[in-house]
Design an enzyme around this catalytic site. Structure first.
Site, PDB file in Angstrom:
ATOM      1  N   CYS A   1      -2.901  -6.680   5.643  1.00 62.37           N
ATOM      2  CA  CYS A   1      -2.233  -7.942   5.284  1.00 62.37           C
ATOM      3  C   CYS A   1      -1.492  -8.611   6.442  1.00 62.37           C
ATOM      4  CB  CYS A   1      -1.260  -7.696   4.126  1.00 62.37           C
ATOM      5  SG  CYS A   1      -2.076  -7.288   2.572  1.00 62.37           S
TER       6      CYS A   1
ATOM      7  N   GLU B   1       0.857  -1.187   0.000  1.00 63.64           N
ATOM      8  CA  GLU B   1       0.000   0.000   0.000  1.00 63.64           C
ATOM      9  C   GLU B   1       0.891   1.235   0.000  1.00 63.64           C
ATOM     10  OE1 GLU B   1      -3.546   0.281   2.327  1.00 63.64           O
ATOM     11  OE2 GLU B   1      -3.485  -1.847   2.817  1.00 63.64           O
TER      12      GLU B   1
END
Length: 445
Positions: free
Chosen positions: A266, A158
């Site tokens: 994640c 990200e």
């Protein structure tokens, strides 16, 4: 190629957009009608550098389409990517209800030979479950349509996802049929022209690769954070230790920066899911379990330092928080360390003045909504300091790296900084007579 991407969350939208960027015809499908309408109108549901411009460009060209109609999207598709969420269940396992729901719908609507690809992060054996769901639906219809299920885990960071997708370190593909591997090799060829980064393997190994990769990176972070706590206890400086061990090429400098814990969509979820997979397989995941426990503890390190200095009762005190997102260059606050830090201070009576370049709306609407009476959101980083006891740096956004320390000192009640990411020069702050608290450094300055 003609591609369907089911799910327009982070993975689905980035993947679909980047496939379209290379000239493929991509239809991104979602059951959320409002989200699809917003995407058609140019409203992007997430912040990711470069994504908005790429979506607009490819949508305008007609290479990127958005729809709620899966049946229509599958008509011309050669490949269908499943990119829906796999949220963490109460027991730590990945919840596959959305993945399997999509698989059923594919079985209901597919009309011709199709390659189905799991892009979502899923446990080992998920491809078999997806295949079974599709076979059941085809059987109900009384049709026999050839298909295969492959695994193609994503490895996107990200904040740098577009670059990661367009210039990947590796592309991992797991499939039983050689024809499936070759079809995906063709799809990814434009992304690997300068270097061969396409790695093929069996499906279960591909599914495991994503979990193993994230667990390894999380392990490095938790290891370094635990070492930082030891350094602080014995009087060593973790910043020097990091340089000393990072110079070893076998270790390197990536993911060995001390801090106040990892977060995001994640690492926390995947570490817990891998722990669950191990236990279900009769393996004691001693190291993986420790990684998660260290991270949980580390998220309290900043609030503990503040309480140690000011005491348990923080009534009448305000603290400036710089950074709410779990990392820079994203508005994602899932499992962010800022949430723990802020809640620990507020429950002791403190008021918060917070600033983040992108994540304040997320905080207001979701993650810190219940604390609206205790948090004020500033329009810039310096206004957040006004009248506060100390500055607390939680997320290392670029705009926080070289601030005006004279301005900080003038606006704070006292020249005090709690640095959760060890961003600043101790020598510089010593000159300005700051009290400076870092991670893994024994003495305040």
């Amino acid at each position: 190629m003609n591609i369907a991407v089911i799910g327009t969350g982070y993975v689905g939208l980035v993947s679909g957009t980047c496939f379209a960027e290379m000239g493929n015809i991509v239809t991104c499908v979602d059951i959320d009608k409002k989200k699809i309408e917003n995407l058609k109108n140019g409203l992007i549901p997430i912040y990711e550098p470069g994504l908005e411009e790429m979506v607009h460009s490819n949508f305008k060209k007609g290479d990127l389409r958005f729809s709620t109609n899966l049946e229509e999207a599958l008509k011309g598709a050669e490949i269908a990517f499943i990119a829906v969420g796999t949220p963490m269940g109460e027991d730590g396992s990945a919840d596959l209800q959305y993945v399997l729901s999509v698989a059923k719908d594919i079985g209901r609507f597919m009309q011709k030979e199709l390659l189905i690809v799991d892009k979502s992060t899923v446990p080992v054996g998920t491809a078999d479950k997806v295949k079974e769901c599709i076979e059941i639906e085809l059987s109900k219809r009384g049709v026999d349509i050839a298909f295969d299920v492959a695994s193609n885990p994503e490895f996107l960071k990200e904040g740098d996802a577009i670059n990661d997708f367009l210039k990947p370190d590796r592309i991992v593909v797991g499939a039983k049929k050689e024809s499936s591997i070759e079809l995906l090799r063709e799809l990814y060829a434009p992304f690997t022209r300068s270097h061969e980064r396409f790695i093929s393997m069996d499906v279960k190994s591909a599914e495991m690769t994503k979990y193993a990769a994230n667990a390894m990176l999380a392990t490095k972070i938790s290891f370094m954070n635990e070492v930082s706590n030891i350094c602080e206890a014995v009087g060593a400086n973790i910043n020097d230790v990091r340089v000393g061990i990072g110079s070893d090429k076998r270790i390197g400098y990536s993911f060995i920066y001390p801090g106040c814990g990892y977060g995001g969509s994640c690492f926390p979820k995947d570490v817990k899911a891998l722990e669950k997979i191990a236990k279900e397989s009769g393996i004691a995941p001693n190291l993986i379990s420790a990684v998660e426990e260290v991270n949980k503890t580390q998220k309290y390190v900043i609030s503990n330092k503040i309480v140690k200095k000011y005491g348990q009762n923080l009534e009448g005190k305000s603290f400036a928080i710089w950074g709410l997102s779990f990392k820079p260059e994203t508005d994602d606050m899932r499992e962010a360390s800022s949430i723990v830090t802020i809640r620990e201070l507020v429950k002791r009576g403190a008021k918060i003045k917070a600033y983040d370049p992108k994540a304040m709306d997320e905080a207001k609407e979701f993650y810190l909504k219940d604390l609206e009476n205790s948090i004020e959101y500033a329009t810039n980083k310096y206004d957040a300091l006004n009248g506060c006891e100390a500055l607390v740096l939680v997320t290392e956004w670029k705009e926080f790296r070289s601030p005006d320390f004279y301005e900080i000192k003038q606006r704070l009640k006292s020249a005090t900084i709690f640095d959760g990411r060890n961003q600043y020069s101790s020598e510089k702050l010593l000159e300005l007579d700051f009290e400076y608290y870092q991670i893994g450094v024994a003495l305040k300055i």
